[in-house]
Design a protein around this motif. Structure first.
Motif, PDB file in Angstrom:
ATOM      1  N   ARG A 188       0.836  -1.197   0.000  1.00 54.37           N
ATOM      2  CA  ARG A 188       0.000   0.000   0.000  1.00 54.37           C
ATOM      3  C   ARG A 188       0.880   1.260   0.000  1.00 54.37           C
ATOM      4  N   GLU A 224       2.070   1.828  -3.405  1.00 59.50           N
ATOM      5  CA  GLU A 224       0.962   2.324  -4.213  1.00 59.50           C
ATOM      6  C   GLU A 224       0.774   3.828  -3.960  1.00 59.50           C
ATOM      7  N   LEU A 225       0.872   4.216  -2.698  1.00 61.10           N
ATOM      8  CA  LEU A 225       0.711   5.635  -2.343  1.00 61.10           C
ATOM      9  C   LEU A 225       1.807   6.487  -2.978  1.00 61.10           C
ATOM     10  N   ARG A 242       3.389   5.866  -5.619  1.00 61.14           N
ATOM     11  CA  ARG A 242       3.133   5.969  -7.053  1.00 61.14           C
ATOM     12  C   ARG A 242       2.028   6.983  -7.308  1.00 61.14           C
ATOM     13  N   GLU A 243       1.027   6.965  -6.424  1.00 57.73           N
ATOM     14  CA  GLU A 243      -0.099   7.873  -6.586  1.00 57.73           C
ATOM     15  C   GLU A 243       0.338   9.342  -6.517  1.00 57.73           C
ATOM     16  N   ARG A 246       3.186  10.218  -7.433  1.00 51.08           N
ATOM     17  CA  ARG A 246       4.162  10.344  -8.523  1.00 51.08           C
ATOM     18  C   ARG A 246       5.579  10.616  -8.046  1.00 51.08           C
ATOM     19  N   ALA A 251       1.220  11.758   0.627  1.00 52.29           N
ATOM     20  CA  ALA A 251       0.959  10.314   0.565  1.00 52.29           C
ATOM     21  C   ALA A 251       0.552   9.778   1.937  1.00 52.29           C
ATOM     22  N   ARG A 303      -5.612  16.751  -8.443  1.00 55.46           N
ATOM     23  CA  ARG A 303      -5.860  15.459  -9.075  1.00 55.46           C
ATOM     24  C   ARG A 303      -6.344  14.427  -8.056  1.00 55.46           C
ATOM     25  N   LEU A 304      -5.670  14.402  -6.885  1.00 50.25           N
ATOM     26  CA  LEU A 304      -6.070  13.441  -5.854  1.00 50.25           C
ATOM     27  C   LEU A 304      -7.504  13.687  -5.432  1.00 50.25           C
ATOM     28  N   ASP A 346      -9.725  12.379  -8.272  1.00 48.14           N
ATOM     29  CA  ASP A 346      -9.687  10.918  -8.377  1.00 48.14           C
ATOM     30  C   ASP A 346     -10.422  10.239  -7.229  1.00 48.14           C
ATOM     31  N   ASN A 347     -10.337  10.815  -6.044  1.00 46.55           N
ATOM     32  CA  ASN A 347     -10.855  10.130  -4.864  1.00 46.55           C
ATOM     33  C   ASN A 347     -12.163  10.718  -4.346  1.00 46.55           C
TER      34      ASN A 347
END
Lengths: 603, 313
Positions: free
Chosen positions: A138, A141-142, A144-145, A147, A173, A206-207, A210-211
C-alpha cells in the motif's frame, strides 16, 4: 446542510496565556460539502490555522481549547459526530483515517530518524491493521499515486535524503494513506518554490478529483485560492468576514476587507504595457501617482562583471577542500541610478549570494564590482567600510535582523554613529527624520523590536538602511515574510523613497508578481547564472529562455477564470551546483535578442 | 564509513596527545624524580641507581619511547608503593570501578529518561516544576552528601548493604555488586538530576516540532507519539551528554570511593598522587583518559545507529 461533510457552527477557540485566556477564533461557521474544495484565506493571526486544527482537535496540544460551538463531521458509515465532544479514542479513529492533514513545512513534517516506509505505514497499521508485506504494498501504491520516482528505493530512505518537493509528496501520501474523506492542507505550498508549488497544487487537485475527497485548503495567497477553490472563506482577526463561491469573491467582493485583500495582491500581467513601476493600489488610500522618472536615469551606479562566488565543501579528517558549491557563476549586470533591478529565481539559484557578494559580506573569487567609482573588490578594510556607506542591505526577516535588546532609535542611529555622521541633537534630528521617512511615529524610537508588527519592523530596517544616505539598497526578499496588505505598503514606500531620493534597488525576490510590479529591469537566475536579463516588458512579455518561461508558467494567477493547474508529473531535478576542485565551468555567453535583452547561450 | 574512519583517527590522535601529556608530568613536575621517590635523606648511590633503573638520564624522546613501548606491549612498569606490576593492579581496579560507573550510568539513565520525558510532556504544569525542583536539588548537592545519606539509610538504619569495602567482580560478582551499589547510587543521583534536565529540554524542543503534530494527525496514540516518535529523536542528544558525563564520573569516583572505602580506580589514583608514585600516576591518568575517550567514541558510533542523518558526514 444535512448533506455537508463538515459543518462548523459558532466555533470559538481560546488559548491560555500568562495574561489569561486569549480568544483566537470566535463565531466561525461554514460548511464543506463532500468533494468540495473550500479555501480559508486570511493574513497571519486571522485564525485560519486554528480553525483547521480544531477540526482534528489538535489545538489541544498547543494549549488551545474549544470553548464554544459545534464541529459536525459526517463519518464514512453515515453517522454524524460532534468533534468538540468526541472522546479521545474516537478522535484518534478520525485522525489520519477519515481526515488527513498536511502542513506547511515539508522539511520538518517528517520524522528525521524513521524511514519513509515506517512513516507511511504506521497510519495503516493503526487504522487498517495492515502490517508487513500488505502495508508495504500500500505504501508503494501511495508513493506511485503522488508520482514519486523510484518508489521502491524511497521506502528505505530517510527524509533528509529527499528534496523539499519530494518530502511534501511523501507528506501528502501519508495523509492519503487511509483514503480520507476530508483533506486539510494548511499552507502546503508556502515553503516551496513556485515551480514545485505548481506541481503540488496540481497533485492535490488530481487526488481530490480521483478520490472524490473534500479539501479544506488554508492559505494566505489569493492567487492559490483563485487556482484551487470552489468556495472561499475569508477570515480576519479570528472571525469569518465573507464566504462565497470563488468567482463571486474575486469579482464581486462585498466586504471592505476582502476588497482590500484583493487590491493588495499583485497580479502577474497587471503591468503589461506600462513603462515604469507603479505603486500598488491600496484601498482606503488615495491612488498614488507613479513615481516621476528620475532626472539622473541613465547614469550607471553599479557595474558587476564576471562575478564568481564559490563556497568550499570540506571533507575528510583534515577538512580538505574537495569540491566547491558554485553559488554565483560568471554573473554580469549593471544598475542605473534611480533604477530597480530585480534578481529572481528559486531557492539555491545564487540570487542572495550575488547580493551579499556585492557588499562583500561573502568574498567573491573573481570578477569586478564597480560602485560609483569604487572598485569594491580591490578595497582594503578601511575603504570597504567607507564604501559600505553607499550600499546598504535590507533582509527578509526584520525580527532576526534587529537586535532584540536595543531600542529602535539606537539601532537606526547606529550607522550614523558608526560612520561619525552625526552626534548630539543633530543625531536626534536625523533619526526623527528617518522615522518620518518610513512613516513611523517618532515615539516608536523608544520601543523594542518585539513591540512592533512585522511591517513596522521592516520599516525600521529600511530606516536603518537609509541612515547613511546610501545610493544602493540591496533588498534580499525584503517583503517575502510580510502579509499581503503590509507587503503592498512596504513596496509602495520603497518606490516612493526611490522617486524622492533617486535610490537604486537591487531587489532580490522569488515572487514574480511582486517583481513585475516594482522593477525596471529583471535578471532571471538559475544555478548561479543569469539566464536572461532585460527590461520588465522584455522578460514578462517576451521571455526567451526556457527556464524563464517555465518560471512564469508556474506562477499561480489571482484570477479564478484563468485556471491552469499543471500536470503534476513533470519532474525536473535540479542539477547539482557542487563541482570538484579544478572544475572550470564554461563562461556565460549571451545572445542579445533585442537591445538590452540578453539570453544565456549555454544550455 | 568515512565517518567511522575520521572518528577513529581523531581518537587515536587524541590518545597520542594524552600519552605525551601524562608522560610529560614526570618531567615537568619540579624536583628530582628519584629524590621524590626515595626522600631527601637517601644516599647518592641509591639515588643514582634508581635514576639508572628509571632511565632518567636518557634523552626525553627515548624515555617516552620506552614508556609508550611498555604501554603498548602491556608492560606498564612497577608501582613504587605497591611493589607490584601496574598492569595487574590497574586491571583489577578498573574492573571494580567500571562496575560503579556503568551501574551509576544505568541507574541515572533508567530514571532520568522517563522522568525527563514526563516533565516535558507536562511542561509548565506542576509535574514539570516538581521534576525540575527535584533535579535542581540533585544537581546542587555534592556526591559525598548523597553518599553519607545513603550510608545512613541503607547501611546503618536498614542494614541492607555494606557501607564500605571492595570486591573484585572477576572473583565474586554478586559481592562486588553489593559493594558497588551504594557508591553507584551516590554518583547516579547527581548524574540523574543532570540527565533529567537534559532529557526534558531536548524533549520539549522535539515535542514542538511539526512532525509530532503530523504524527498526531495520523491518529497515532499519545504513547506512540511521545515514546516512539519523540524519544527516538531525543536519544542521540541524551546519549551524547551521558557520554560526556563518563569523564565527570571518573573524576567524582575519587571522592565517592574514598567515602565508601572502596579500593577501586579512584582510590588507586588518589594513593598514587599522595605517594608520588609516578609510574602509577602516569598509567592511571592515561587509562582514565583512554576509557573516557573510548566511551565517547562508542557513543558517537551509537549515534550513527540512532540518527540516520549522521551517516552523510
Amino acid at each position: 446542510m444535512t448533506q455537508a461533510l463538515v459543518a462548523i457552527e459558532g466555533l470559538k477557540v481560546a488559548f491560555s496565556t500568562d495574561h489569561g485566556p486569549v480568544t483566537a477564533v470566535e463565531d466561525v461557521s461554514f460548511s464543506i460539502a463532500p468533494g468540495e474544495t473550500v479555501c480559508v484565506v486570511g493574513e497571519s493571526g486571522s485564525g485560519k490555522s486554528v480553525t483547521s486544527l480544531s477540526l482534528m482537535r489538535l489545538v489541544e496540544f498547543g494549549g488551545g481549547r474549544i470553548v464554544d460551538g459545534r464541529l459536525r463531521f459526517r463519518r464514512g458509515d453515515g453517522s454524524a459526530i460532534d468533534v468538540t465532544t468526541a472522546d479521545a479514542a474516537t478522535m484518534r479513529s478520525l485522525r489520519g483515517n477519515e481526515i488527513g492533514m498536511i502542513f506547511q513545512e515539508p522539511m520538518t513534517s517528517l520524522n528525521p530518524v524513521f524511514t519513509i516506509e515506517r512513516q507511511l505505514t504506521d497510519g495503516l497499521r493503526v487504522h487498517r491493521g495492515l502490517r508487513g508485506a500488505p502495508a508495504r504494498a500500500r505504501a508503494l501504491e501511495l508513493l506511485r499515486e503522488v508520482r514519486i520516482p523510484e518508489p521502491e528505493r524511497r521506502l528505505k530512505q530517510y527524509p533528509h535524503e529527499l528534496s523539499g518537493g519530494m518530502r511534501q509528496r511523501v507528506v501528502i501520501a501519508m495523509a492519503m494513506a487511509c483514503a480520507p474523506r476530508l483533506l486539510i492542507a494548511d499552507e502546503p505550498t508556502t515553503a516551496l518554490d513556485v515551480t514545485i508549488q505548481a506541481e503540488i497544487l496540481g497533485l492535490i487537485d488530481r487526488l481530490k478529483r480521483d478520490n472524490g475527497m473534500a479539501v479544506l485548503f488554508i492559505t494566505h495567497d489569493m492567487a492559490v485560492v483563485a487556482q484551487m477553490a470552489d468556495r472561499v472563506v475569508v477570515m480576519y482577526r479570528g472571525r469569518v468576514v465573507e464566504e462565497g463561491p470563488v468567482a463571486e469573491i474575486f469579482e464581486r467582493p462585498r466586504e471592505d476587507y476582502t476588497k482590500a485583500l484583493l487590491a493588495a495582491v499583485p497580479r502577474l500581467g497587471a503591468m503589461r504595457g506600462k513603462p515604469a513601476p507603479e505603486p500598488m493600489p491600496l484601498l482606503g488610500a488615495e491612488a498614488e501617482a507613479a513615481p516621476p522618472r528620475m532626472t539622473e536615469r541613465g547614469r550607471r551606479l553599479l557595474e558587476v562583471s564576471h562575478l564568481v562566488t564559490r563556497f568550499p565543501v570540506k571533507s575528510g579528517p583534515l577538512r580538505l577542500t574537495r569540491a566547491h558549491v558554485h553559488a554565483v557563476e560568471d554573473v554580469s549586470f549593471g544598475l542605473d541610478v534611480g533604477e530597480t533591478l530585480a534578481l529572481v529565481g528559486e531557492s539555491g539559484c545564487g540570487k542572495s549570494t550575488t547580493g551579499r557578494s556585492i557588499l562583500r559580506l561573502v568574498e567573491p573569487q573573481s570578477g569586478t564590482i564597480g560602485l560609483d567609482g569604487w572598485d569594491i573588490r580591490s578595497l582594503g578594510p578601511v575603504d570597504l567600510r567607507r564604501a559600505r556607506r553607499d550600499m546598504q542591505m535590507v533582509f527578509q526577516d526584520p525580527f532576526a535582523s534587529l537586535n532584540p535588546y536595543r531600542r529602535l532609535r539606537d539601532q537606526v542611529a547606529e550607522p550614523l554613529v558608526n560612520f561619525g555622521l552625526a552626534r548630539g541633537s543633530a543625531l536626534d534630528d536625523r533619526v526623527a527624520e528617518l522615522f518620518r521617512r518610513v512613516e513611523l511615529p517618532a515615539d516608536f524610537g523608544s520601543r523594542y523590536p518585539h513591540e512592533l508588527s512585522g511591517g513596522q519592523r521592516q520599516r525600521v530596517a529600511i530606516a536603518r538602511a537609509l541612515a547613511t544616505d546610501p545610493k544602493l539598497i540591496i533588498a534580499d526578499e525584503a517583503v517575502s515574510a510580510l502579509d499581503v496588505s503590509v507587503r503592498a505598503q512596504i513596496l509602495n514606500l520603497m518606490m516612493r523613497l526611490q522617486a524622492e531620493f533617486g535610490l537604486s534597488f537591487l531587489f532580490i525576490s522569488h515572487d514574480m508578481a511582486v517583481v513585475e510590479r516594482v522593477s525596471h529591469r529583471i535578471g532571471v537566475m538559475y544555478l548561479g547564472r543569469i539566464v536572461e536579463i532585460g527590461t520588465r516588458a522584455q522578460i514578462f512579455e517576451d521571455p526567451r529562455h526556457p527556464y524563464t518561461r517555465a518560471l512564469l508558467a508556474a506562477v499561480p494567477i489571482a484570477d479564478p477564470r484563468q485556471r491552469r493547474l499543471h500536470d503534476d508529473t513533470v519532474f525536473r531535478p535540479l542539477p547539482s551546483p557542487v563541482h570538484p576542485v579544478g572544475h572550470v565551468p564554461a563562461p556565460s555567453t549571451y545572445d542579445e535578442v533585442e537591445p538590452g535583452h540578453l539570453v544565456l547561450a549555454l544550455d | 564509513m568515512s565517518f567511522l574512519i575520521n572518528r577513529l583517527l581523531s581518537t587515536l590522535l587524541t590518545l597520542f596527545l594524552v600519552s605525551l601529556i601524562t608522560f610529560a608530568i614526570t618531567n615537568l613536575l619540579p624536583g628530582d624524580v628519584a629524590m621524590m621517590i626515595m626522600g631527601t635523606q637517601a644516599n647518592p648511590e641509591a639515588l643514582e641507581g634508581l635514576r639508572q633503573s628509571l632511565g632518567l638520564h636518557d634523552p626525553m624522546l627515548v624515555q617516552y619511547g620506552h614508556w609508550i613501548g611498555g604501554v603498548l606491549t602491556g608492560d606498564w612498569g612497577t608501582s613504587l608503593i605497591f611493589k607490584a606490576p601496574i598492569g595487574d593492579l590497574l586491571a583489577q581496579k578498573i574492573r571494580a570501578s567500571a562496575l560503579i560507573v556503568v551501574l551509576s550510568m544505568g541507574i541515572a539513565l533508567a530514571a532520568a529518561v522517563p522522568l525527563g520525558v514526563w516533565a516535558a510532556v507536562h511542561r509548565d504544569r506542576w509535574q514539570d516544576s516538581a521534576a525540575s525542583t527535584a533535579s535542581l536539588l540533585g544537581v546542587s548537592l555534592p556526591d559525598f552528601f548523597w553518599g553519607i545519606m545513603l550510608i545512613l539509610l541503607f547501611a546503618r538504619t536498614l542494614g541492607w548493604l555494606p557501607s564500605s569495602g571492595f570486591a573484585d567482580p572477576a572473583i565474586d560478582f554478586p559481592l562486588a555488586l553489593r559493594h558497588a551499589f551504594l557508591p553507584a547510587l551516590a554518583l547516579g543521583l547527581g548524574l540523574m538530576a543532570h540527565l533529567t534536565r537534559m532529557t526534558r529540554s531536548t524533549m520539549v524542543g522535539i515535542l514542538n516540532q511539526e512532525f509530532i503534530r503530523v504524527a498526531r494527525a495520523k491518529g497515532l496514540s499519545e504513547r506512540t507519539v511521545i515514546w516512539r516518535y519523540g524519544l527516538a529523536n531525543a536519544l542521540g542528544p541524551v546519549m551524547t551528554i551521558a557520554g560526556l558525563q563518563i569523564g565527570y564520573l571518573f573524576g567524582s569516583i575519587i571522592v565517592v570511593e574514598t567515602l565508601f572505602n572502596f579500593t577501586g580506580m579512584g582510590w588507586l589514583t588518589y594513593q598514587a598522587l599522595l605517594n608520588r608514585d609516578l609510574p602509577l600516576i602516569q598509567a592511571s591518568v592515561f587509562v582514565i583518559a583512554a576509557v573516557v575517550m573510548l566511551t565517547n567514541l562508542v557513543v558517537d558510533l551509537l549515534y550513527v545507529l540512532v540518527d540516520p542523518r549522521i551517516r552523510l558526514e
